[in-house]
Design a protein around this motif. Structure first.
Motif, mmCIF file in Angstrom:
data_model
loop_
_atom_site.group_PDB
_atom_site.id
_atom_site.type_symbol
_atom_site.label_atom_id
_atom_site.label_comp_id
_atom_site.label_asym_id
_atom_site.label_seq_id
_atom_site.Cartn_x
_atom_site.Cartn_y
_atom_site.Cartn_z
ATOM 1 N N GLN A 82 0.819 -1.203 0.000
ATOM 2 C CA GLN A 82 0.000 0.000 0.000
ATOM 3 C C GLN A 82 0.863 1.267 0.000
ATOM 4 O OE1 GLN A 82 -2.638 -0.844 3.434
ATOM 5 N NE2 GLN A 82 -4.313 -0.738 1.962
ATOM 6 N N ALA A 85 2.405 1.770 -3.393
ATOM 7 C CA ALA A 85 1.445 2.271 -4.376
ATOM 8 C C ALA A 85 1.210 3.767 -4.198
ATOM 9 C CB ALA A 85 0.130 1.506 -4.259
ATOM 10 N N MET A 163 5.864 -3.820 -6.617
ATOM 11 C CA MET A 163 4.650 -3.051 -6.889
ATOM 12 C C MET A 163 5.002 -1.646 -7.340
ATOM 13 S SD MET A 163 1.289 -3.500 -6.556
ATOM 14 C CE MET A 163 -0.231 -2.531 -6.470
ATOM 15 N N PHE A 185 -6.149 2.184 -7.060
ATOM 16 C CA PHE A 185 -6.390 1.901 -5.644
ATOM 17 C C PHE A 185 -7.662 1.087 -5.437
ATOM 18 C CE2 PHE A 185 -3.512 5.573 -5.209
ATOM 19 C CZ PHE A 185 -2.605 5.030 -4.314
ATOM 20 N N VAL A 189 -5.138 -2.242 -5.796
ATOM 21 C CA VAL A 189 -4.526 -2.244 -4.459
ATOM 22 C C VAL A 189 -5.471 -2.845 -3.422
ATOM 23 C CG1 VAL A 189 -3.614 -0.798 -2.614
ATOM 24 C CG2 VAL A 189 -3.024 -0.310 -4.985
#
Length: 266
Positions: A82, A85, A163, A185, A189
């Protein structure tokens, strides 16, 4: 054609100078990212590991471990994914479009390739710092099975970079206001976080969904982190997971270099 000015410096030193610039900013603004990169995964660990986890019996699904210990190695990888990203989307777009930091950097002796190295290295530093804090608190809470569980930290960094690199490459092609990131997202994600084996075994998913999960970097990172943390990991499986993550990173880094050079070296 814009060219760099001043005395040429090596790529390693150039990348370190980029990292130094990011670090200078981060020392003054770290609080703005502490919630998303550190506090949020810790709240997940406490709420799900000790709250919901108190209702989960240790069994085959949790590899015979208390749920909080089953969750911890996977959660540090999910948190790294996360954070990676986030660091790879709007900050990259901003540095190209709004703040135009990258254009300023490449007006110096630092070229696009060194800039890519610095950007990716800085993301790795961010993942290492936030992951280390998570592991310390998890250890204090008794969520780690032993010293081997600390191996989940380097695995989480590799997972996050697998990622980050492809997303940085994509972000460097964006010239709009970044609405595309919402789709990343929402549809990449978040589903990856929920269904890549972080909270429950992938085998509990429908058969058609499992091959999709196997293609995600988070599943490979989770499997590797748990295998190293709990022991008994198959060497060939570990090699396969590592090779897949490194291949994603290498492909992303290559694409980053191409797009950064195209946009900044003209």
């Amino acid at each position: 054609m814009r060219t760099s000015t001043g005395t040429a410096i090596g790529p390693a030193r150039s990348a370190l100078m980029v990292i130094e610039a990011f670090w200078t900013w981060y020392k003054r603004n770290w609080r703005s990212s502490a919630v998303s990169s550190i506090l949020s995964p810790l709240l997940f660990l406490i709420a799900l590991g000790f709250g919901f986890g108190s209702q989960v019996r240790a069994g085959d699904a949790t590899l015979g471990l208390p749920y909080v210990q089953y969750l911890a190695p996977a959660l540090v990888c999910a948190a790294a994914m996360q954070t990676a990203a986030f660091e790879s989307t709007f900050p990259v777009l901003s540095s190209f479009k709004w703040q135009r930091n990258y254009i300023a950097v490449t007006a110096t002796p630092i070229g696009p390739k060194a800039l890519v190295g610095g950007v990716l290295a800085w993301i790795a530093v961010r993942l290492a710092v936030s992951g280390a804090v998570f592991m310390v608190v998890a250890a204090l809470l008794g969520a780690l099975t032993g010293p081997a569980a600390l191996l989940a930290l380097p695995v989480s960094i590799v997972t996050g970079m697998a990622m980050a690199a492809p997303i940085v490459a994509y972000s460097s092609t964006i010239e709009t206001e970044g609405q595309q990131f919402n789709a990343i997202f929402r549809f990449i994600v978040m589903p990856m976080m929920m269904f890549s084996g972080t909270f429950f075994p992938v085998e509990q998913l429908p058969g058609w969904a499992q091959p999709v999960v196997w293609a995600t970097p988070l599943w490979h990172g989770t499997e590797l982190a748990r295998g190293l943390s709990f022991g008994g990991v198959d060497p060939l499986a570990a090699l396969g997971h590592t090779a897949y993550l490194l291949a994603l990173f290498a492909a992303g880094a290559y694409l980053c270099t191409r797009t950064f050079t195209r946009r900044l070296a003209v």
